[in-house]
Design a protein around this motif. Structure first.
Motif, short mmCIF file in Angstrom:
data_model
loop_
_atom_site.label_atom_id
_atom_site.label_comp_id
_atom_site.label_asym_id
_atom_site.label_seq_id
_atom_site.Cartn_x
_atom_site.Cartn_y
_atom_site.Cartn_z
N ASP A 245 0.85 -1.18 0.00
CA ASP A 245 0.00 0.00 0.00
C ASP A 245 0.89 1.24 0.00
O ASP A 245 1.53 1.56 1.02
N MET A 247 0.17 4.19 0.18
CA MET A 247 -0.32 5.23 1.08
C MET A 247 -0.12 4.85 2.56
O MET A 247 -0.45 5.64 3.44
N ALA A 248 0.41 3.66 2.83
CA ALA A 248 0.60 3.23 4.22
C ALA A 248 1.66 4.08 4.90
O ALA A 248 2.50 4.72 4.25
N GLU A 249 1.65 4.03 6.23
CA GLU A 249 2.63 4.83 6.98
C GLU A 249 4.04 4.40 6.66
O GLU A 249 4.93 5.24 6.48
N ASP A 250 4.28 3.07 6.59
CA ASP A 250 5.61 2.56 6.25
C ASP A 250 5.46 1.27 5.44
O ASP A 250 5.47 0.18 6.01
N ASP A 254 5.80 -2.86 6.41
CA ASP A 254 4.71 -3.82 6.13
C ASP A 254 5.24 -5.03 5.36
O ASP A 254 4.88 -6.18 5.66
N GLU A 285 0.68 11.71 -3.98
CA GLU A 285 1.55 11.54 -2.81
C GLU A 285 2.41 10.28 -2.92
O GLU A 285 3.57 10.26 -2.51
N ARG A 289 6.77 9.77 -3.24
CA ARG A 289 7.61 8.96 -2.35
C ARG A 289 8.10 7.68 -3.00
O ARG A 289 8.75 6.87 -2.35
#
Length: 421
Positions: A245, A247-250, A254, A285, A289
Motif C-alpha cells: 500500500d 499510502m501506508a505509513e511505512d 509492512d 503523494e 515517495r
C-alpha cells in the motif's frame, strides 16, 4: 460463500448375507448345499472434481451411506454387489479422521480417488462349507459389517499465484483488474473475508490462476485477525505477488512484517519467489515517495525490482503478471503426489480385553465383534464355529481363568450370550 472446512459422516455398506439352502429337485431327494455367497457392500470414495472450488455442498449434506450387498440365493447364485458412493470434492482437499486427526489423503489432481470406507465382504453361503466329512452343512455367514467414520475435509486453494499484503493494500482491486473475478472491494480493512480465485489470460499461450488471500496482520501465524484461517491457502501457490500500500505509513515495514508472518507459519513460504508491486501510484503523494520507497526496499529488504502499479487505473499490471509468469515457468514442474491412504493399525485386531461386570462379562475385541455380526445364531453349526473362534483367539481360556460360571452372560458388541460348558 466460500467454505473451506467441513465435517462429514460416511458409512460403507454391509456385505450381503450368504444363503443356507439345499437343492430340491425331482428325483434328487438328497440334494447338496447350493447356498450362494452374499454380494460386497458399497465403498465410500472421495474423488476430485476439477470444476469444484469450494466445500459449500457439505452445508446441506453431511451424511453419506452406501448400500448393502445383496443376499446370496439358491443354485449358488451370488448376491449383487452394491455400487460405491462417490463424494466429489475440489482439488486441494485434505481428508482427515475427525476422531484421531490423522491425515488420510491429500487430493490435488482431477480424478484422484481415496477410498475412505470399504464395503463389507459378502458372507459365504453353505455351499462353501461342504467337505467330505460334512456334505450337508447347515452353516453360513452373514455379511461383514461396513465401516463408519467421521471425516474432516479441509480445502487449500490451488493457484499458481498468491496475492498477499496487508489489509486494504489493494489486493482485491488488483485481482479484479487482471481477471474476471468479482471480489468485494471497499476502502476499509478486511473487506476480503474469504479467498477469491481468478484466471488471468496474458496471451494465447499464457494464463495464470491467481488467489487473493485476505490481508495479514502482525500475529497472523498465531491466529490473530483473519490470518490463521487463510495462511494455509498460500502454501499451495508457487509464486507470490506482494502488493504494498503506497499510502501506508511505512510500506517497507509492512513488507518485512508480512514476510516474517509467512516464515513463522511455514518456513517454506518465505522461500517462494515474490514479485513486489507498490500500489496506488495514481495518487500524487505515492508518486512523490516512490523513489525513496524503491531505494529503501532495495537496502532494507533486498528487493531489487519493485513494480510501481495502480490497480485502479491498471497501470503496469501486465508487467507484474508477466514477471510472475516468468518466475513460475522457471520453477521445476511440481510432481503430482499419489493419493495413498494412511492407515495405521494401532493395535493387533486379534487382541482382546475382558471386563467383569455386575451382570456378566464384557469382551472387547474387534475380531470377535465382527465375527459375532457375521454369525447365523439360529444354526448350531454356525454357533460351534463361533466357539472355535473364541478358542483360537484364547478368549475361551481367558474367561475360564477369570472365573466365569455356567449361566453367566457374555457381552460381545451388541450381542448377549449365555456361557455354557
Amino acid at each position: 460463500m466460500f467454505i473451506d472446512q467441513a465435517v462429514i459422516q460416511v458409512r460403507s455398506g454391509k456385505g450381503g448375507d450368504g444363503a443356507v439352502h439345499f437343492r430340491r429337485e425331482k428325483y434328487v431327494p438328497f440334494g447338496g448345499p447350493d447356498g450362494g455367497d452374499g454380494g460386497r457392500g458399497g465403498d465410500v470414495i472421495i474423488r476430485v472434481a476439477p470444476k469444484l472450488n469450494t466445500l459449500s455442498r457439505f452445508r446441506q449434506q453431511t451424511k453419506f451411506h452406501a448400500q448393502e450387498g445383496g443376499r446370496g440365493a439358491k443354485q449358488n447364485m451370488t448376491g449383487r454387489s452394491a455400487e460405491a458412493v462417490v463424494i466429489l470434492v475440489p482439488p486441494g482437499t485434505l481428508v482427515y479422521s475427525d476422531d484421531s486427526g490423522e491425515l488420510l489423503g491429500d487430493l490435488v489432481a482431477g480424478g484422484q480417488e481415496l477410498v475412505v470406507a470399504r464395503g463389507g465382504r459378502g458372507g459365504r453361503g453353505n455351499a462353501r462349507f461342504a467337505t467330505a466329512r460334512n456334505q450337508a452343512p447347515r452353516i453360513g455367514e452373514k455379511g461383514e459389517p461396513g465401516e463408519e467414520k467421521r471425516l474432516r475435509l479441509e480445502l487449500k486453494l490451488i493457484a499458481d499465484i498468491g496475492i498477499v499484503g496487508v489489509p486494504n493494500a489493494g489486493k482485491s482491486t488488483f485481482l479484479a483488474a487482471v481477471t474476471n473475478a468479482r471480489p468485494k472491494i471497499a476502502a476499509y480493512p478486511f473487506t476480503t473475508l474469504e479467498p477469491n480465485l481468478g484466471v488471468a489470460d496474458l496471451d494465447a499461450e499464457t494464463s495464470l490462476v491467481l488467489a487473493d488471500i485476505p490481508g495479514l496482520i502482525e500475529g497472523a501465524h498465531r491466529g490473530l485477525g483473519l490470518g490463521y484461517e487463510f495462511l494455509r491457502h498460500i502454501q499451495r501457490t508457487r509464486v507470490l505477488i506482494h502488493v504494498l500500500d503506497g499510502m501506508a505509513e511505512d510500506p517497507v515495514l509492512d513488507y518485512i512484517q508480512i514476510n516474517s508472518e509467512l516464515a513463522l507459519f511455514d518456513e517454506n513460504l518465505a522461500a517462494k519467489p515474490q514479485v513486489v508491486a507498490i500500489n496506488k501510484i495514481d495518487i500524487a503523494e505515492v508518486k512523490e515517495r516512490l523513489a525513496s520507497l524503491t531505494q529503501r526496499l532495495k537496502l532494507e529488504a533486498e528487493v531489487d525490482n519493485a513494480f510501481p502499479v495502480s490497480a485502479l487505473t491498471r497501470e503496469n499490471l501486465k508487467e507484474v503478471l508477466y514477471r510472475a509468469a516468468s518466475l513460475l515457468h522457471s520453477l521445476p514442474p511440481e510432481p503430482i503426489p499419489e493419493t495413498v491412504p494412511v492407515y495405521r493399525v494401532e493395535s493387533d485386531p486379534r487382541e482382546f480385553a475382558i471386563t467383569h461386570l455386575t451382570d456378566g462379562w464384557r469382551v472387547e475385541s474387534a475380531a470377535l465383534i465382527r465375527a459375532a455380526a457375521m454369525t447365523y445364531w439360529e444354526y448350531p453349526q454356525s454357533v460351534r464355529r463361533f466357539q472355535r473362534i473364541l478358542e483360537k483367539l484364547g478368549v475361551d481360556k481367558a474367561l475360564r481363568e477369570a472365573g466365569i460360571q455356567n449361566g453367566d452372560m457374555v457381552f460381545i458388541g451388541d450381542y448377549e450370550l449365555e456361557w455354557s460348558d
